[in-house]
Design a protein around this motif. Structure first.
Motif, PDB file in Angstrom:
ATOM      1  N   GLY A  75       0.818  -1.207   0.000  1.00  0.00           N
ATOM      2  CA  GLY A  75       0.000   0.000   0.000  1.00  0.00           C
ATOM      3  C   GLY A  75       0.849   1.252   0.000  1.00  0.00           C
TER       4      GLY A  75
ATOM      5  N   GLN B  20      -2.081   5.365   2.919  1.00  0.00           N
ATOM      6  CA  GLN B  20      -2.908   4.280   3.451  1.00  0.00           C
ATOM      7  C   GLN B  20      -2.409   3.839   4.819  1.00  0.00           C
ATOM      8  OE1 GLN B  20      -2.492   1.600   0.109  1.00  0.00           O
ATOM      9  NE2 GLN B  20      -4.600   1.995  -0.531  1.00  0.00           N
TER      10      GLN B  20
ATOM     11  N   ALA C  87      -5.363   7.798  -1.591  1.00  0.00           N
ATOM     12  CA  ALA C  87      -4.238   6.931  -1.968  1.00  0.00           C
ATOM     13  C   ALA C  87      -3.102   7.816  -2.414  1.00  0.00           C
ATOM     14  CB  ALA C  87      -4.638   5.972  -3.074  1.00  0.00           C
TER      15      ALA C  87
END
Length: 92
Positions: free
Chosen positions: A18, A22, A92
């Motif tokens: 990730g 995140q 993100a």
């Protein structure tokens, strides 16, 4: 504090990949949960980096936020009162 935010962020990225964003959102929620004392009260142990990583490892799949929400959902079902620690939206 039972959770070292920098260590937790590093471990989340090592274990689950990730983005940094995140991992950071999960760290914020984990620190809030630890500070609330609710997990300790319900489970009887302090919330630590190791506990978070171990619990998120049990999730079926996904990055840190998806795994976090899976675990928080499990705590909500078991004890109630954990929904406020879920991640609704992150960048993100």
């Amino acid at each position: 504090m039972a959770i070292d935010p920098e260590r937790l962020e590093s471990r989340l990225r090592e274990e689950f990949g990730g983005t940094r964003a995140q991992s950071r959102v999960v760290v914020r929620q984990a620190v809030d949960l630890a500070d609330s004392g609710q997990y300790h009260e319900d489970v009887g142990v302090d919330l630590t980096t190791r506990v978070v990583v171990d619990e998120l490892s049990d999730a079926p799949d996904g990055g840190p936020p998806e795994r976090w929400n899976w675990w928080i959902g499990s705590l909500e079902l078991a004890y109630g009162g954990y929904g406020r620690f879920g991640i609704r939206q992150y960048r993100a």
